[in-house]
Every structure is written in structure tokens, then in C-alpha cells.
Design a protein around this motif. Structure first.
Motif, short mmCIF file in Angstrom:
data_model
loop_
_atom_site.label_atom_id
_atom_site.label_comp_id
_atom_site.label_asym_id
_atom_site.label_seq_id
_atom_site.Cartn_x
_atom_site.Cartn_y
_atom_site.Cartn_z
N THR A 1 22.37 47.72 35.99
CA THR A 1 22.33 48.41 37.28
C THR A 1 21.71 47.55 38.37
OG1 THR A 1 20.23 49.37 36.58
CG2 THR A 1 22.21 50.72 36.29
N GLU A 2 21.04 46.49 37.99
CA GLU A 2 20.34 45.62 38.93
C GLU A 2 21.31 44.55 39.43
OE1 GLU A 2 16.56 44.70 40.56
OE2 GLU A 2 16.30 45.26 38.47
N ASP B 1 29.34 43.84 33.03
CA ASP B 1 28.85 44.50 34.24
C ASP B 1 28.68 43.51 35.38
OD1 ASP B 1 28.14 47.32 33.15
OD2 ASP B 1 27.20 45.94 31.73
#
Length: 197
Positions: free
Chosen positions: A64-65, A104
Motif C-alpha cells: 500500500t506504500e 503491486d
């Protein structure tokens, strides 16, 4: 410079990385915030050491970072070859198979507009930049071959062109990576063109 050296050691030493560079630790967050500020300003002599430091820490960031991806992608469009090269090397540390969260991060690079910058670098960059940009482009194509953005950007055409360049095919990193990325992209794009998704 000291932070860059520390992160270079941490990149190789997982115990140090886990203890000294926990993403949620206030001290680590403060250092990363400061490094990102310098990268976003993009006009200081500390730029390249900061880009290297973020790259060295690539394996510490959670999926998510993604706030460090966009400023690095913007640096791919830099006039200075050295800056573009270091940005593509740092982003490769996010997108390479060695990074557990490569999928991701590869998607985040695509979302930030990385494909079009990388294509420009592969076609028109200096040779040292061409290689590092192509390595990153190959990892992205390999991990996210079903990306519509990659298809629209005609990344497959770039990889086909690269396969015909002697200085590229003789590169030891690209030798196995380029054909694999190209064949995965061909497979997914041929399926897509037949209406299968």
C-alpha cells in the motif's frame, strides 16, 4: 550520503533492514519523508544518493506504500541521463522478482505513467540509460503482461525492437529476461486480441 550507505548495507542484510528500517517506526518514517522531499524537489546534489537510498529500501515498503513510486517515475523524464538511470535502477528494485511485492509495485509504476517514459528511454536514451530502462520495462511486462496500458503503449513492439539490437542481446541481465518478458507479453496480447481476458 551516510543514509545511502546505511541503506546499501540494509539492502543486503535482512536483519538490519527489519530492525533499523521498519516502515511504521517514527525515525524511519521521518528519514523516508525527508528523502522523498528531496526527490520531489529534484534539483539538488543530494538527488542521486536519495534515489539510491529509496531503491535500497524497496523491500521494506508495504504494497500500500506507493508514495515513492510516482516521484521516481517522474525522474525517468529527467534531462540528465544519470538521474534517469538511477531512477530506473531504483524502480527495478521495486519491480524485480527479488521483491516479494513486485506485482503491486509493477502495477503502481504503470499507474504512475512509467511505461511511456521507459519506452522513450529505451528508444532515445543514452546506452547506459537504455539498458536500465529496458530491464525495468521487462520486469513490468513479465509481471503484468495483461496490462491494457502496456498494450496501448506498444511495449511488445519495443521489446521486439530490443531483441534485434546487438548491444542489448549481449547484456547478461537482459539475455534471459528480455525473451521471457517478450513471450509473456505475446501470449497475453494474443489472447486479448481473440477476445479472451
Amino acid at each position: 550520503m551516510a543514509v545511502m550507505e546505511l541503506t546499501a548495507v540494509a539492502e543486503e542484510d535482512s536483519d538490519l533492514r527489519r530492525s533499523a528500517f521498519k516502515p511504521n517506526a517514527p525515525a524511519c518514517k521521518a528519514v523516508v519523508d525527508q528523502i522523498l522531499r528531496i526527490i520531489e524537489q529534484a534539483d539538488t546534489e543530494l538527488l542521486i544518493p536519495c534515489v539510491k537510498a529509496i531503491g535500497n529500501l524497496a523491500r521494506t515498503f508495504r504494497a500500500t506504500e506507493t508514495r515513492m513510486i510516482t516521484p521516481l517515475v517522474k525522474l525517468l523524464d529527467e534531462r540528465e541521463a544519470e538521474v534517469s538511470r538511477e531512477a530506473s535502477i531504483a524502480l527495478t528494485k521495486f519491480a524485480s522478482s527479488d521483491n516479494y511485492l513486485h506485482l503491486d509495485h509493477a502495477k503502481a509504476i504503470i499507474s504512475a505513467g512509467g511505461a511511456k517514459h521507459l519506452i522513450q528511454l529505451v528508444y532515445f536514451g543514452e546506452q547506459v540509460v537504455q539498458i536500465s530502462a529496458l530491464v525495468l520495462l521487462c520486469y513490468i511486462a513479465f509481471h503484468v503482461p495483461d496490462s491494457e496500458e502496456l498494450s496501448k503503449a506498444e511495449v511488445l513492439t519495443v521489446l521486439e525492437w530490443a531483441c534485434k539490437q546487438a548491444f542489448i542481446t549481449q547484456n547478461e541481465i537482459l539475455d534471459p529476461l528480455l525473451p521471457e518478458a517478450k513471450s509473456r507479453l505475446e501470449l497475453y496480447q494474443s489472447r486479448g486480441s481473440r477476445g479472451f481476458h
